[in-house]
Design a protein around this motif. Structure first.
Motif, PDB file in Angstrom:
ATOM      1  N   ALA A  15    -123.597  18.603 -47.293  1.00 32.61           N
ATOM      2  CA  ALA A  15    -122.598  18.251 -48.298  1.00 32.61           C
ATOM      3  C   ALA A  15    -121.673  17.069 -47.959  1.00 32.61           C
ATOM      4  O   ALA A  15    -121.249  16.120 -49.011  1.00 32.61           O
ATOM      5  N   GLU A  16    -121.527  16.837 -46.577  1.00 33.19           N
ATOM      6  CA  GLU A  16    -120.451  15.930 -46.059  1.00 33.19           C
ATOM      7  C   GLU A  16    -121.302  14.600 -46.140  1.00 33.19           C
ATOM      8  O   GLU A  16    -120.818  13.516 -46.473  1.00 33.19           O
ATOM      9  N   ALA A  17    -122.507  14.667 -45.786  1.00 31.33           N
ATOM     10  CA  ALA A  17    -123.246  13.435 -45.871  1.00 31.33           C
ATOM     11  C   ALA A  17    -123.558  12.848 -47.202  1.00 31.33           C
ATOM     12  O   ALA A  17    -123.638  11.749 -47.372  1.00 31.33           O
ATOM     13  N   GLU A  18    -123.691  13.666 -48.011  1.00 30.56           N
ATOM     14  CA  GLU A  18    -123.740  13.418 -49.439  1.00 30.56           C
ATOM     15  C   GLU A  18    -122.596  12.827 -50.182  1.00 30.56           C
ATOM     16  O   GLU A  18    -122.396  11.875 -50.832  1.00 30.56           O
ATOM     17  N   ARG A  19    -121.466  13.467 -49.708  1.00 30.82           N
ATOM     18  CA  ARG A  19    -120.045  12.978 -49.945  1.00 30.82           C
ATOM     19  C   ARG A  19    -119.915  11.568 -49.590  1.00 30.82           C
ATOM     20  O   ARG A  19    -119.222  10.643 -50.266  1.00 30.82           O
ATOM     21  N   ARG A  20    -120.218  11.133 -48.158  1.00 31.80           N
ATOM     22  CA  ARG A  20    -119.841   9.766 -47.906  1.00 31.80           C
ATOM     23  C   ARG A  20    -120.778   8.909 -48.366  1.00 31.80           C
ATOM     24  O   ARG A  20    -120.380   7.713 -48.691  1.00 31.80           O
ATOM     25  N   MET A  21    -122.129   9.262 -48.788  1.00 28.67           N
ATOM     26  CA  MET A  21    -122.972   8.350 -49.368  1.00 28.67           C
ATOM     27  C   MET A  21    -122.539   7.970 -50.770  1.00 28.67           C
ATOM     28  O   MET A  21    -123.083   6.693 -51.301  1.00 28.67           O
ATOM     29  N   SER A  22    -121.949   9.049 -51.457  1.00 31.17           N
ATOM     30  CA  SER A  22    -121.486   8.869 -52.740  1.00 31.17           C
ATOM     31  C   SER A  22    -120.248   7.930 -52.780  1.00 31.17           C
ATOM     32  O   SER A  22    -119.633   7.688 -54.064  1.00 31.17           O
ATOM     33  N   ALA A  23    -119.503   7.883 -51.794  1.00 27.18           N
ATOM     34  CA  ALA A  23    -118.082   7.397 -51.879  1.00 27.18           C
ATOM     35  C   ALA A  23    -118.017   5.892 -52.017  1.00 27.18           C
ATOM     36  O   ALA A  23    -118.988   5.130 -51.738  1.00 27.18           O
ATOM     37  N   MET A  25    -142.767  24.051 -47.679  1.00 28.74           N
ATOM     38  CA  MET A  25    -141.992  23.756 -48.534  1.00 28.74           C
ATOM     39  C   MET A  25    -140.984  22.555 -48.210  1.00 28.74           C
ATOM     40  O   MET A  25    -140.338  21.857 -49.074  1.00 28.74           O
ATOM     41  N   ILE A  26    -140.366  22.605 -46.801  1.00 28.52           N
ATOM     42  CA  ILE A  26    -139.418  21.754 -46.442  1.00 28.52           C
ATOM     43  C   ILE A  26    -139.740  20.425 -46.411  1.00 28.52           C
ATOM     44  O   ILE A  26    -138.898  19.631 -46.666  1.00 28.52           O
ATOM     45  N   GLY A  27    -141.000  20.239 -46.163  1.00 30.31           N
ATOM     46  CA  GLY A  27    -141.362  18.600 -45.894  1.00 30.31           C
ATOM     47  C   GLY A  27    -141.348  17.714 -47.195  1.00 30.31           C
ATOM     48  O   GLY A  27    -140.574  16.809 -46.972  1.00 30.31           O
ATOM     49  N   PRO A  28    -141.808  18.120 -47.961  1.00 32.45           N
ATOM     50  CA  PRO A  28    -141.613  17.497 -49.302  1.00 32.45           C
ATOM     51  C   PRO A  28    -140.239  17.386 -49.866  1.00 32.45           C
ATOM     52  O   PRO A  28    -139.702  16.345 -50.612  1.00 32.45           O
ATOM     53  N   ALA A  29    -139.339  18.267 -49.555  1.00 30.43           N
ATOM     54  CA  ALA A  29    -137.854  18.491 -49.843  1.00 30.43           C
ATOM     55  C   ALA A  29    -137.008  17.275 -49.142  1.00 30.43           C
ATOM     56  O   ALA A  29    -136.014  17.111 -49.820  1.00 30.43           O
ATOM     57  N   LEU A  30    -137.426  16.974 -48.163  1.00 28.51           N
ATOM     58  CA  LEU A  30    -136.525  16.038 -47.224  1.00 28.51           C
ATOM     59  C   LEU A  30    -136.634  14.601 -47.768  1.00 28.51           C
ATOM     60  O   LEU A  30    -137.191  13.705 -47.107  1.00 28.51           O
ATOM     61  N   ARG A  31    -136.066  14.562 -48.939  1.00 32.65           N
ATOM     62  CA  ARG A  31    -136.328  13.177 -49.660  1.00 32.65           C
ATOM     63  C   ARG A  31    -135.091  12.411 -49.349  1.00 32.65           C
ATOM     64  O   ARG A  31    -135.280  11.046 -49.711  1.00 32.65           O
ATOM     65  N   THR A  32    -133.993  12.561 -49.072  1.00 33.97           N
ATOM     66  CA  THR A  32    -132.633  12.060 -48.938  1.00 33.97           C
ATOM     67  C   THR A  32    -132.236  12.345 -47.586  1.00 33.97           C
ATOM     68  O   THR A  32    -132.526  13.099 -46.788  1.00 33.97           O
ATOM     69  N   PRO A  33    -131.401  11.014 -47.169  1.00 30.90           N
ATOM     70  CA  PRO A  33    -130.731  11.275 -46.081  1.00 30.90           C
ATOM     71  C   PRO A  33    -129.910  12.691 -45.889  1.00 30.90           C
ATOM     72  O   PRO A  33    -129.901  13.188 -44.595  1.00 30.90           O
ATOM     73  N   ALA A  34    -129.086  12.922 -46.819  1.00 31.28           N
ATOM     74  CA  ALA A  34    -128.177  14.237 -46.831  1.00 31.28           C
ATOM     75  C   ALA A  34    -129.319  15.333 -46.599  1.00 31.28           C
ATOM     76  O   ALA A  34    -129.017  16.199 -45.821  1.00 31.28           O
ATOM     77  N   HIS A  35    -130.256  15.297 -47.215  1.00 28.82           N
ATOM     78  CA  HIS A  35    -131.332  16.488 -47.205  1.00 28.82           C
ATOM     79  C   HIS A  35    -131.710  16.506 -45.665  1.00 28.82           C
ATOM     80  O   HIS A  35    -131.965  17.618 -44.929  1.00 28.82           O
ATOM     81  N   ARG A  36    -132.227  15.382 -45.062  1.00 28.56           N
ATOM     82  CA  ARG A  36    -132.743  15.244 -43.738  1.00 28.56           C
ATOM     83  C   ARG A  36    -131.510  15.656 -42.565  1.00 28.56           C
ATOM     84  O   ARG A  36    -131.789  16.133 -41.390  1.00 28.56           O
ATOM     85  N   VAL A  37    -130.007  15.216 -42.893  1.00 32.93           N
ATOM     86  CA  VAL A  37    -128.847  15.648 -42.190  1.00 32.93           C
ATOM     87  C   VAL A  37    -128.965  17.302 -41.996  1.00 32.93           C
ATOM     88  O   VAL A  37    -128.742  17.691 -40.920  1.00 32.93           O
ATOM     89  N   ALA A  38    -128.999  17.618 -43.002  1.00 35.45           N
ATOM     90  CA  ALA A  38    -128.671  19.184 -43.368  1.00 35.45           C
ATOM     91  C   ALA A  38    -129.778  19.890 -42.491  1.00 35.45           C
ATOM     92  O   ALA A  38    -129.601  20.948 -41.582  1.00 35.45           O
TER      93      ALA A  38
END
Length: 233
Positions: A225-233, A180-193
């Motif tokens: 959440a922090e990784a996604e915030r920084r990427m969208s800033a 389940m996790i493998g295909p879900a790691l689509r973005t840097p935020a997912h991988r960081v988490a």
């Protein structure tokens, strides 16, 4: 035409969820065996599965009770493990939120890791799906997962010690989550988490009552959440 499209989505869901059948059954059997070995009756074991219907939380609570942890600790740990379902629900709300209440209640009951992951990927890949098609797909994914979970739990509890505990049944859990996790790691935020949660869970593995897993989960969510915030800033 709409009914045909809904049926097509349903059977596509069944096909998507079918591989998880080979994980859900041995996983459920293992829980049934361990529950009866821990002193639960067949009725109590089945009630556990029907009420909670969340394998990770069930194993967490069962292992803590076997370690003579206070009931409140087992309860809090199980709730903490299942907090991920709140995030799953929030993620699927844009796709399934407009459904009638009774359908949302049904989906909420059968919202487990596999139904969430499969549905999320499907809905993102097919944004043109109608609400009816999405509901049908979710139910299709659920069919090879949840009913076999109940049956596997019953068989494991009924067979008890007749099932060889050295047969590798316990390997079903990591296989399921890796799938389940493998295909879900689509973005840097997912991988960081994912990375942070693993590091913290291992780093705090010394904590009693498996609290290290809770620390890892919380740290992973915060990092993602922090990784996604920084990427969208």
């Amino acid at each position: 035409m709409a009914d045909e499209q809904a049926m097509s989505s349903f059977w596509r869901g069944v096909k998507t969820g079918f591989p998880f059948l080979f994980v859900a059954v041995p996983f459920a059997m293992l829980f049934g065996v361990l529950a009866t070995e821990a002193g639960l009756t067949l009725f109590e074991t089945m009630s556990f599965s029907f009420v909670v219907i969340a394998g990770a939380a069930q194993f967490t609570a069962l292992s803590l009770l076997n370690e003579n942890a206070p009931a409140i600790v087992a309860l809090i740990s199980a709730i903490a493990v299942n907090m991920r379902l709140v995030m799953y629900s929030a993620a699927l709300t844009p796709y399934l939120g407009p459904l009638p209440l009774w359908k949302r209640v049904l989906l909420a009951y059968f919202l487990v890791d596999q139904t969430y992951a499969s549905s999320q990927l499907e809905f993102e890949a097919r944004p043109a799906m109608t609400l009816t098609q999405r509901f049908a797909f979710f139910l299709g994914v659920m069919i090879p997962i949840c009913p076999p979970w109940f049956l596997g739990t019953w068989f494991g509890a009924w067979a008890g010690e007749a099932i060889d505990m050295d047969s590798g049944l316990d390997f079903a859990l990591p296989i399921a989550f890796i799938a389940m996790i493998g295909p879900a790691l689509r973005t840097p935020a997912h991988r960081v988490a994912a990375l942070v949660s693993v590091i913290f869970a291992l780093g705090f593995a010394w904590l009693p009552f498996n609290f290290g897993l809770i620390v890892g989960g919380l740290a992973g969510m915060a990092a993602g959440a922090e990784a996604e915030r920084r990427m969208s800033a």
